[in-house]
Scaffold this motif. Structure first.
Motif, PDB file in Angstrom:
ATOM      1  N   MET A   1       0.846  -1.199   0.000  1.00  0.00           N
ATOM      2  CA  MET A   1       0.000   0.000   0.000  1.00  0.00           C
ATOM      3  C   MET A   1       0.880   1.246   0.000  1.00  0.00           C
ATOM      4  SD  MET A   1      -2.902   1.122   2.775  1.00  0.00           S
ATOM      5  CE  MET A   1      -3.741   2.690   2.613  1.00  0.00           C
ATOM      6  N   PRO A   2       0.575   2.233  -0.851  1.00  0.00           N
ATOM      7  CA  PRO A   2       1.398   3.447  -0.891  1.00  0.00           C
ATOM      8  C   PRO A   2       1.402   4.175   0.449  1.00  0.00           C
ATOM      9  CG  PRO A   2      -0.064   3.332  -2.787  1.00  0.00           C
ATOM     10  CD  PRO A   2      -0.492   2.258  -1.849  1.00  0.00           C
ATOM     11  N   GLY A   3       2.541   4.788   0.765  1.00  0.00           N
ATOM     12  CA  GLY A   3       2.634   5.585   1.973  1.00  0.00           C
ATOM     13  C   GLY A   3       1.892   6.903   1.810  1.00  0.00           C
ATOM     14  N   PRO A   4       1.881   7.736   2.850  1.00  0.00           N
ATOM     15  CA  PRO A   4       1.118   8.993   2.794  1.00  0.00           C
ATOM     16  C   PRO A   4       1.603   9.957   1.712  1.00  0.00           C
ATOM     17  CG  PRO A   4       2.513   8.896   4.751  1.00  0.00           C
ATOM     18  CD  PRO A   4       2.514   7.532   4.158  1.00  0.00           C
ATOM     19  N   THR A  57       2.770   7.878 -16.785  1.00  0.00           N
ATOM     20  CA  THR A  57       4.088   7.269 -16.584  1.00  0.00           C
ATOM     21  C   THR A  57       4.580   7.519 -15.159  1.00  0.00           C
ATOM     22  OG1 THR A  57       4.662   7.567 -18.922  1.00  0.00           O
ATOM     23  CG2 THR A  57       6.481   7.244 -17.386  1.00  0.00           C
ATOM     24  N   ILE A  58       4.407   8.751 -14.697  1.00  0.00           N
ATOM     25  CA  ILE A  58       4.822   9.094 -13.329  1.00  0.00           C
ATOM     26  C   ILE A  58       3.987   8.314 -12.316  1.00  0.00           C
ATOM     27  CG2 ILE A  58       4.999  10.971 -11.648  1.00  0.00           C
ATOM     28  CD1 ILE A  58       5.369  12.875 -14.076  1.00  0.00           C
ATOM     29  N   GLU A  59       2.698   8.210 -12.581  1.00  0.00           N
ATOM     30  CA  GLU A  59       1.806   7.457 -11.694  1.00  0.00           C
ATOM     31  C   GLU A  59       2.247   5.997 -11.584  1.00  0.00           C
ATOM     32  OE1 GLU A  59      -2.997   6.427 -11.395  1.00  0.00           O
ATOM     33  OE2 GLU A  59      -2.118   7.162 -13.269  1.00  0.00           O
ATOM     34  N   THR A  60       2.565   5.397 -12.716  1.00  0.00           N
ATOM     35  CA  THR A  60       2.984   3.991 -12.729  1.00  0.00           C
ATOM     36  C   THR A  60       4.275   3.792 -11.940  1.00  0.00           C
ATOM     37  OG1 THR A  60       1.936   3.622 -14.878  1.00  0.00           O
ATOM     38  CG2 THR A  60       3.649   2.060 -14.217  1.00  0.00           C
ATOM     39  N   TYR A  61       5.216   4.718 -12.096  1.00  0.00           N
ATOM     40  CA  TYR A  61       6.482   4.596 -11.372  1.00  0.00           C
ATOM     41  C   TYR A  61       6.255   4.671  -9.859  1.00  0.00           C
ATOM     42  CZ  TYR A  61      11.163   5.373  -9.638  1.00  0.00           C
ATOM     43  OH  TYR A  61      12.340   5.248  -8.932  1.00  0.00           O
ATOM     44  N   ILE A  62       5.424   5.618  -9.428  1.00  0.00           N
ATOM     45  CA  ILE A  62       5.164   5.767  -7.992  1.00  0.00           C
ATOM     46  C   ILE A  62       4.499   4.509  -7.438  1.00  0.00           C
ATOM     47  CG2 ILE A  62       3.854   7.067  -6.262  1.00  0.00           C
ATOM     48  CD1 ILE A  62       4.203   9.545  -8.020  1.00  0.00           C
ATOM     49  N   GLN A  63       3.544   3.966  -8.171  1.00  0.00           N
ATOM     50  CA  GLN A  63       2.872   2.741  -7.727  1.00  0.00           C
ATOM     51  C   GLN A  63       3.869   1.589  -7.606  1.00  0.00           C
ATOM     52  OE1 GLN A  63      -0.033   2.646 -10.905  1.00  0.00           O
ATOM     53  NE2 GLN A  63      -1.702   3.169  -9.503  1.00  0.00           N
ATOM     54  N   SER A  64       4.738   1.461  -8.602  1.00  0.00           N
ATOM     55  CA  SER A  64       5.721   0.380  -8.602  1.00  0.00           C
ATOM     56  C   SER A  64       6.698   0.527  -7.437  1.00  0.00           C
ATOM     57  CB  SER A  64       6.480   0.375  -9.926  1.00  0.00           C
ATOM     58  OG  SER A  64       7.501  -0.601  -9.923  1.00  0.00           O
ATOM     59  N   ARG A  65       7.170   1.736  -7.218  1.00  0.00           N
ATOM     60  CA  ARG A  65       8.121   1.956  -6.125  1.00  0.00           C
ATOM     61  C   ARG A  65       7.463   1.716  -4.771  1.00  0.00           C
ATOM     62  NH1 ARG A  65      12.921   3.663  -4.785  1.00  0.00           N
ATOM     63  NH2 ARG A  65      13.226   4.910  -2.895  1.00  0.00           N
ATOM     64  N   LYS A  70       9.039  -0.683   1.815  1.00  0.00           N
ATOM     65  CA  LYS A  70       8.159  -0.783   2.979  1.00  0.00           C
ATOM     66  C   LYS A  70       7.852   0.585   3.569  1.00  0.00           C
ATOM     67  CE  LYS A  70       9.680  -5.437   4.290  1.00  0.00           C
ATOM     68  NZ  LYS A  70      10.270  -6.286   5.365  1.00  0.00           N
ATOM     69  N   GLU A  71       8.835   1.466   3.558  1.00  0.00           N
ATOM     70  CA  GLU A  71       8.648   2.794   4.128  1.00  0.00           C
ATOM     71  C   GLU A  71       9.198   3.847   3.177  1.00  0.00           C
ATOM     72  OE1 GLU A  71      10.334   3.167   7.978  1.00  0.00           O
ATOM     73  OE2 GLU A  71       9.100   1.588   8.879  1.00  0.00           O
ATOM     74  N   GLU A  72       8.596   5.012   3.212  1.00  0.00           N
ATOM     75  CA  GLU A  72       9.075   6.123   2.397  1.00  0.00           C
ATOM     76  C   GLU A  72      10.296   6.755   3.058  1.00  0.00           C
ATOM     77  OE1 GLU A  72       4.724   7.574   0.613  1.00  0.00           O
ATOM     78  OE2 GLU A  72       5.799   8.803   2.079  1.00  0.00           O
ATOM     79  N   THR A  73      11.333   6.958   2.266  1.00  0.00           N
ATOM     80  CA  THR A  73      12.497   7.669   2.775  1.00  0.00           C
ATOM     81  C   THR A  73      12.208   9.171   2.777  1.00  0.00           C
ATOM     82  OG1 THR A  73      13.487   7.964   0.590  1.00  0.00           O
ATOM     83  CG2 THR A  73      13.980   5.900   1.764  1.00  0.00           C
ATOM     84  N   ARG A  74      13.074   9.920   3.423  1.00  0.00           N
ATOM     85  CA  ARG A  74      12.909  11.378   3.415  1.00  0.00           C
ATOM     86  C   ARG A  74      13.005  11.915   1.987  1.00  0.00           C
ATOM     87  NH1 ARG A  74      13.163  15.632   7.059  1.00  0.00           N
ATOM     88  NH2 ARG A  74      12.490  17.478   5.894  1.00  0.00           N
TER      89      ARG A  74
END
Length: 224
Positions: A1-4, A57-65, A70-74
């Motif tokens: 699940m995507p982070g905030p 394209t940007i949306e797909t990359y964010i979903q994939s990453r 597990k956690e979003e870096t700074r």
């Protein structure tokens, strides 16, 4: 699940994509009655699918990453925050573009330029709005989110949009006045008095000090 951070970025991107798609749908309904549209409308409409694809394209990359981490870096959070900000700006410009398309393209018996001038207001020429949209998306189109070829297509599209002739005359005021009746139309946008006489009797203009005597013209010893 995507982070905030990713969630905010994805929501902003999807909002902009949806608005652009709606704008494109309005243009798709173009018929012969709208053939007098300024050329900028057609050129702007050609660019909309490219902008949509880039946002996708940007949306797909964010979903994939988001699925891989597990956690979003700074660094991720900063990038997502910037993406959300630019995507929202893009959405706002696209919404204004959609409004103009919606008011100008469907024929209603009023001349196209008249409808366009009224809908655009100040700074609302369609080519200027698309210029802003492209600049926002170009700022987003960085590796690893977007490849260099797609970014180059955006820059080429921006160059073409910037070379378009103005779709409305430069320095056009924001006031639009229409008179469809038989009577006079009196407009006064400056300062000072405006004196209008549409009847057969004489009109005396000025600032008078009493007493003021009028003789003739059907007046007899009238004092003002």
């Amino acid at each position: 699940m995507p982070g905030p951070g990713a969630t905010q970025a994805l929501m902003a991107i999807r909002g902009a994509k949806s608005t652009l798609q709606n704008t494109n749908n309005v243009y798709a309904d173009l018929d012969d009655a709208s053939k007098d549209l300024p050329n900028a409308f057609h050129e702007v409409a050609k660019v909309i699918p490219l902008v949509e694809r880039t946002l996708g394209t940007i949306e797909t990359y964010i979903q994939s990453r988001s699925r891989k981490t597990k956690e979003e870096t700074r660094e991720d959070q900063d990038a997502y925050q910037q993406i959300a900000k630019l995507a929202k700006q893009c959405d706002e410009r696209a919404a204004r573009l959609q409004t103009i398309f919606g008011k100008v393209i469907p024929p209603d018996g009023t001349p196209v330029q008249e409808r366009y001038r009224s809908a655009a207001g100040k700074g609302g020429r369609v080519e200027l709005l698309m210029k802003g949209i492209l600049e926002d998306v170009i700022a987003l189109a960085k590796e690893p989110f977007v490849g260099p070829d797609e970014a180059e297509c955006l820059r080429a599209a921006l160059k073409e949009i910037m070379e378009l002739e103005p779709s409305l005359p430069e320095n056009t005021g924001s006031h639009v006045f229409n008179n469809h009746g038989s009577g006079p139309q009196s407009i006064h946008l400056g300062t000072g008095d405006q004196n209008i006489n549409t009847g057969p009797a004489p009109q005396f203009n000025g600032q008078f000090m009493a007493p003021f005597h009028l003789g003739g013209f059907g007046f007899s010893n009238l004092e003002m």
